[in-house]
Design a protein around this motif. Structure first.
Motif, PDB file in Angstrom:
ATOM      1  N   GLN A 107     -63.403 -34.706 -34.524  1.00 16.56           N
ATOM      2  CA  GLN A 107     -62.987 -33.389 -34.063  1.00 16.56           C
ATOM      3  C   GLN A 107     -61.600 -33.412 -33.435  1.00 16.56           C
ATOM      4  O   GLN A 107     -60.784 -32.526 -33.659  1.00 16.56           O
ATOM      5  CB  GLN A 107     -64.015 -32.860 -33.048  1.00 16.56           C
ATOM      6  N   LYS A 108     -61.312 -34.447 -32.649  1.00 17.25           N
ATOM      7  CA  LYS A 108     -60.031 -34.471 -31.940  1.00 17.25           C
ATOM      8  C   LYS A 108     -58.856 -34.800 -32.857  1.00 17.25           C
ATOM      9  O   LYS A 108     -57.702 -34.658 -32.461  1.00 17.25           O
ATOM     10  CB  LYS A 108     -60.101 -35.493 -30.798  1.00 17.25           C
ATOM     11  N   GLY A 116     -57.015 -27.604 -33.963  1.00 13.16           N
ATOM     12  CA  GLY A 116     -57.993 -26.771 -33.270  1.00 13.16           C
ATOM     13  C   GLY A 116     -59.200 -27.547 -32.815  1.00 13.16           C
ATOM     14  O   GLY A 116     -60.228 -26.956 -32.504  1.00 13.16           O
ATOM     15  N   PHE A 127     -60.948 -28.573 -30.362  1.00  8.18           N
ATOM     16  CA  PHE A 127     -61.058 -28.354 -28.926  1.00  8.18           C
ATOM     17  C   PHE A 127     -62.525 -28.294 -28.535  1.00  8.18           C
ATOM     18  O   PHE A 127     -63.365 -27.798 -29.266  1.00  8.18           O
ATOM     19  CB  PHE A 127     -60.382 -27.012 -28.590  1.00  8.18           C
ATOM     20  N   HIS A 128     -62.851 -28.811 -27.380  1.00 13.28           N
ATOM     21  CA  HIS A 128     -64.185 -28.602 -26.819  1.00 13.28           C
ATOM     22  C   HIS A 128     -64.059 -28.479 -25.311  1.00 13.28           C
ATOM     23  O   HIS A 128     -63.102 -28.953 -24.712  1.00 13.28           O
ATOM     24  CB  HIS A 128     -65.143 -29.736 -27.207  1.00 13.28           C
ATOM     25  N   LYS A 129     -65.027 -27.829 -24.707  1.00 14.80           N
ATOM     26  CA  LYS A 129     -64.984 -27.570 -23.274  1.00 14.80           C
ATOM     27  C   LYS A 129     -65.104 -28.862 -22.477  1.00 14.80           C
ATOM     28  O   LYS A 129     -65.694 -29.838 -22.949  1.00 14.80           O
ATOM     29  CB  LYS A 129     -66.131 -26.638 -22.870  1.00 14.80           C
ATOM     30  N   THR A 130     -64.611 -28.837 -21.266  1.00 13.73           N
ATOM     31  CA  THR A 130     -64.759 -29.973 -20.362  1.00 13.73           C
ATOM     32  C   THR A 130     -66.242 -30.208 -20.120  1.00 13.73           C
ATOM     33  O   THR A 130     -66.980 -29.275 -19.823  1.00 13.73           O
ATOM     34  CB  THR A 130     -64.058 -29.676 -19.019  1.00 13.73           C
TER      35      THR A 130
END
Length: 144
Positions: A38-39, A43, A45-48
Motif C-alpha cells: 500500500q505504501k 494514494g 494512505f492509512h490512518k494513524t
C-alpha cells in the motif's frame, strides 16, 4: 525589505530530494518506496494506528474508569458528623483522624444537613452559609 524578498539563511535548508529521476540518481525506479504494498502506491494512505483491518491496539485494550482532577479530593461533611471529632477544634487533620473524611482528602466543606449538638471551632475547613449559621447558633465559630 518586502515579504517577497525574504529568503532563508544560506545553508539552513537542504534541497528536496528529487526522486524517480533515473537509475543514475540512486533514487530511480521505485523512488525509495520499496516494492509492492500500500505504501508504495499513489494514494497509499492509512490512518494513524490502522493495522490493516485487525482490531487496533487502542480498541483492543480495555478502558478502565476516569478520575477527574478538577475538585480533586474535596470531602463534604454534614453537621452531625462533626460530633465524631474529639475536642472542640475541627480541622482537616482531626476529621481525618476521626475517620469522617478519607486520608487522601485535600480539603473539606461542612454543609448544612442535619443538626449540631455542641459548640465547635472550624479551622481551615470551609462551610456553607447555612452550616456557618448553625455552628454559630450552637455557640461555635468558623475561622478562615
Amino acid at each position: 525589505m518586502r515579504l517577497n524578498s525574504l529568503r532563508p539563511a544560506p545553508g539552513s535548508r537542504r534541497d528536496a530530494e528529487r526522486v524517480g529521476r533515473g537509475a543514475g540518481s540512486g533514487m530511480g525506479k521505485t523512488a525509495r518506496r520499496g516494492h509492492k504494498g500500500q505504501k508504495s502506491r499513489t494514494g497509499g494512505f492509512h490512518k494513524t494506528g490502522f493495522e490493516g483491518g485487525q482490531m487496533p491496539l487502542q480498541r483492543r485494550v480495555p478502558k478502565v474508569g476516569f478520575r477527574s482532577r478538577r475538585g480533586q479530593y474535596v470531602a463534604e461533611v454534614r453537621l452531625p458528623e462533626l460530633a465524631a471529632v474529639d475536642g472542640d477544634v475541627v480541622s482537616l487533620e482531626t476529621l481525618q483522624a476521626a475517620g469522617v473524611v478519607p486520608r487522601n482528602t485535600r480539603s473539606a466543606k461542612v454543609i448544612a444537613s442535619g443538626e449540631i449538638g455542641r459548640a465547635v471551632t472550624l479551622q481551615g475547613v470551609r462551610a456553607t452559609a447555612g452550616a456557618r449559621a448553625a455552628i454559630e447558633k450552637a455557640g461555635g465559630k468558623v475561622e478562615a
